[in-house]
Design a protein around this motif. Structure first.
Motif, PDB file in Angstrom:
ATOM      1  N   UNK A 159       4.487  -1.099  -9.541  1.00  8.01           N
ATOM      2  CA  UNK A 159       4.596  -0.655  -8.144  1.00  8.01           C
ATOM      3  C   UNK A 159       5.818  -1.287  -7.477  1.00  8.01           C
ATOM      4  N   UNK A 160       6.008  -2.573  -7.685  1.00  9.09           N
ATOM      5  CA  UNK A 160       7.137  -3.269  -7.058  1.00  9.09           C
ATOM      6  C   UNK A 160       8.467  -2.796  -7.625  1.00  9.09           C
ATOM      7  N   UNK A 161       8.497  -2.459  -8.902  1.00  9.93           N
ATOM      8  CA  UNK A 161       9.714  -1.913  -9.499  1.00  9.93           C
ATOM      9  C   UNK A 161      10.020  -0.539  -8.919  1.00  9.93           C
ATOM     10  N   UNK A 162       8.966   0.253  -8.705  1.00 10.00           N
ATOM     11  CA  UNK A 162       9.144   1.563  -8.077  1.00 10.00           C
ATOM     12  C   UNK A 162       9.692   1.404  -6.662  1.00 10.00           C
ATOM     13  N   UNK A 163       9.171   0.418  -5.942  1.00  6.61           N
ATOM     14  CA  UNK A 163       9.650   0.181  -4.575  1.00  6.61           C
ATOM     15  C   UNK A 163      11.123  -0.219  -4.578  1.00  6.61           C
ATOM     16  N   UNK A 164      11.512  -1.024  -5.548  1.00  2.00           N
ATOM     17  CA  UNK A 164      12.925  -1.421  -5.654  1.00  2.00           C
ATOM     18  C   UNK A 164      13.800  -0.201  -5.925  1.00  2.00           C
ATOM     19  N   UNK A 165      13.342   0.679  -6.816  1.00  2.00           N
ATOM     20  CA  UNK A 165      14.102   1.889  -7.126  1.00  2.00           C
ATOM     21  C   UNK A 165      14.331   2.743  -5.879  1.00  2.00           C
ATOM     22  N   UNK A 166      13.366   2.687  -4.968  1.00  2.00           N
ATOM     23  CA  UNK A 166      13.495   3.480  -3.748  1.00  2.00           C
ATOM     24  C   UNK A 166      14.234   2.724  -2.642  1.00  2.00           C
ATOM     25  N   UNK A 167      14.633   1.502  -2.920  1.00  2.00           N
ATOM     26  CA  UNK A 167      15.337   0.725  -1.909  1.00  2.00           C
ATOM     27  C   UNK A 167      14.443   0.142  -0.848  1.00  2.00           C
ATOM     28  N   UNK A 168      13.169   0.006  -1.150  1.00  2.00           N
ATOM     29  CA  UNK A 168      12.206  -0.478  -0.166  1.00  2.00           C
ATOM     30  C   UNK A 168      11.978  -1.986  -0.230  1.00  2.00           C
ATOM     31  N   UNK A 198       0.825  -1.210   0.000  1.00  2.00           N
ATOM     32  CA  UNK A 198       0.000   0.000   0.000  1.00  2.00           C
ATOM     33  C   UNK A 198       0.861   1.263   0.000  1.00  2.00           C
ATOM     34  N   UNK A 199       1.896   1.292   0.831  1.00  2.00           N
ATOM     35  CA  UNK A 199       2.745   2.488   0.891  1.00  2.00           C
ATOM     36  C   UNK A 199       3.554   2.644  -0.400  1.00  2.00           C
ATOM     37  N   UNK A 200       3.969   1.513  -0.987  1.00  2.00           N
ATOM     38  CA  UNK A 200       4.698   1.578  -2.256  1.00  2.00           C
ATOM     39  C   UNK A 200       3.794   2.099  -3.365  1.00  2.00           C
ATOM     40  N   UNK A 201       2.536   1.643  -3.357  1.00  2.00           N
ATOM     41  CA  UNK A 201       1.580   2.106  -4.362  1.00  2.00           C
ATOM     42  C   UNK A 201       1.312   3.594  -4.210  1.00  2.00           C
ATOM     43  N   UNK A 202       1.219   4.057  -2.953  1.00  2.00           N
ATOM     44  CA  UNK A 202       0.982   5.483  -2.711  1.00  2.00           C
ATOM     45  C   UNK A 202       2.138   6.316  -3.252  1.00  2.00           C
ATOM     46  N   UNK A 203       3.355   5.855  -3.051  1.00  2.00           N
ATOM     47  CA  UNK A 203       4.525   6.568  -3.564  1.00  2.00           C
ATOM     48  C   UNK A 203       4.557   6.530  -5.087  1.00  2.00           C
ATOM     49  N   UNK A 242       2.032   6.320  -7.135  1.00  2.00           N
ATOM     50  CA  UNK A 242       1.011   7.249  -7.639  1.00  2.00           C
ATOM     51  C   UNK A 242       1.463   8.688  -7.465  1.00  2.00           C
ATOM     52  N   UNK A 243       2.060   8.974  -6.291  1.00  2.00           N
ATOM     53  CA  UNK A 243       2.536  10.332  -6.011  1.00  2.00           C
ATOM     54  C   UNK A 243       3.566  10.785  -7.037  1.00  2.00           C
ATOM     55  N   UNK A 244       4.327   9.852  -7.569  1.00  2.00           N
ATOM     56  CA  UNK A 244       5.374  10.184  -8.533  1.00  2.00           C
ATOM     57  C   UNK A 244       4.927   9.975  -9.978  1.00  2.00           C
ATOM     58  N   UNK A 245       3.624  10.020 -10.189  1.00  2.00           N
ATOM     59  CA  UNK A 245       3.097  10.028 -11.557  1.00  2.00           C
ATOM     60  C   UNK A 245       2.702   8.687 -12.119  1.00  2.00           C
TER      61      UNK A 245
END
Length: 285
Positions: free
Chosen positions: A82-91, A19-24, A26-29
């Motif tokens: 979403x999971x790729x975005x989370x990886x980019x952020x180190x999450x 959920x938090x990864x998805x929120x980030x 979305x926040x980043x476009x």
């Protein structure tokens, strides 16, 4: 002393969940169209507790009767983003999620000049001049049906024979130039600044109207997408336009999508044979 209750998911040190990864994301476009159902399914599951199997299982449960293509598009692709975005952020970890196997779709036959002539003639008989202009516009410019019905008169420049499509799927705006016949048909429409240029407000009614005209004209039904973008791409390439020019003219961004989905060569073997036939191999050495 009460027995300890084992949590459904192990605690995560950094606290990041789907959920938090998805929120980030979305926040980043990030694209939000298909995410709500996925978020509702995975909720606060820690990123480290999600495996590729879980994503494929989620797709199957959310879309039990839909095709694999739908599962890939509506579930696998957005979850992977979403999971790729989370990886980019180190999450969370990088993971490889395979798409479901999709059978190759049947070859779609674009709208030929003969088909278009029969369709336009039937529209004239029925007094459906706005529909004729709309279909020809999509056919000759590659505009999506949503873009065509959203077109307003301030964006129409008949003197310079062009229109501006605002807020297209892939960019902020896109210029489309008009043929002589299209200029004539658009100029004949009722110019009401308070209404869309073609007079239609809902994309969902267009295919029903096209189907009715096809039935009266006794021709094969072709959807707005097939008679529009699909035919535009195929006819442009078959007419000798190079891929880059055709893509730019129709506002495509992905070469793979354009070539694999939209472009179907017509009688390719004969075309190549005719090209070789023009070459001469009997010259004296």
């Amino acid at each position: 002393m009460a027995d300890a209750v084992t949590p459904l998911f192990a605690p995560v040190r950094n606290g990041h969940t789907f959920r938090s990864a998805a929120a980030s994301y979305i926040e980043h476009g990030g694209e939000t169209r298909y995410l709500p159902r996925i978020i509702a399914y995975l909720e606060d599951r820690p990123l480290t507790a999600i495996a590729p199997f879980d994503i494929r299982q989620m797709a199957t449960e959310l879309y039990p009767s839909q095709s694999n293509a739908t599962r890939n598009r509506h579930a696998i692709t957005p979850a992977r983003a979403v999971l790729s975005h989370a990886y980019d952020r180190g999450w969370g970890p990088m993971m490889r999620i395979r798409n479901f196997k999709v059978d190759k779709p049947r070859r779609k036959v674009p709208a030929s000049p003969v088909w278009m002539f029969a369709f336009l003639r039937q529209c004239e008989i029925d007094g459906l001049l706005p529909l004729a202009a709309l279909v020809l516009f999509m056919h000759q410019t590659g505009a999506r049906v949503s873009e065509a019905i959203a077109l307003r008169w301030p964006e129409v420049d008949l003197i310079n024979r062009r229109v501006t499509l605002l807020k297209t799927k892939t960019s902020t705006f896109s210029i489309r130039h008009l043929t002589d016949e299209l200029v004539t048909r658009v100029a004949a429409l009722d110019r009401n600044e308070a209404k869309p240029a073609f007079g239609y407000r809902s994309r969902y009614s267009i295919n029903d109207r096209i189907a009715a005209v096809c039935a009266r004209a006794d021709i094969t039904y072709k959807s707005s997408h097939l008679v529009g973008r699909h035919s535009f791409a195929t006819n442009a390439i078959s007419g000798g336009i190079d891929i880059k020019t055709a893509m730019d003219a129709g506002d495509w961004r992905s070469v793979s999508v354009f070539v694999e989905t939209y472009v179907h060569t017509l009688d390719a073997s004969r075309t190549v044979a005719d090209q070789f036939n023009a070459m001469r191999y009997d010259a004296k050495l």
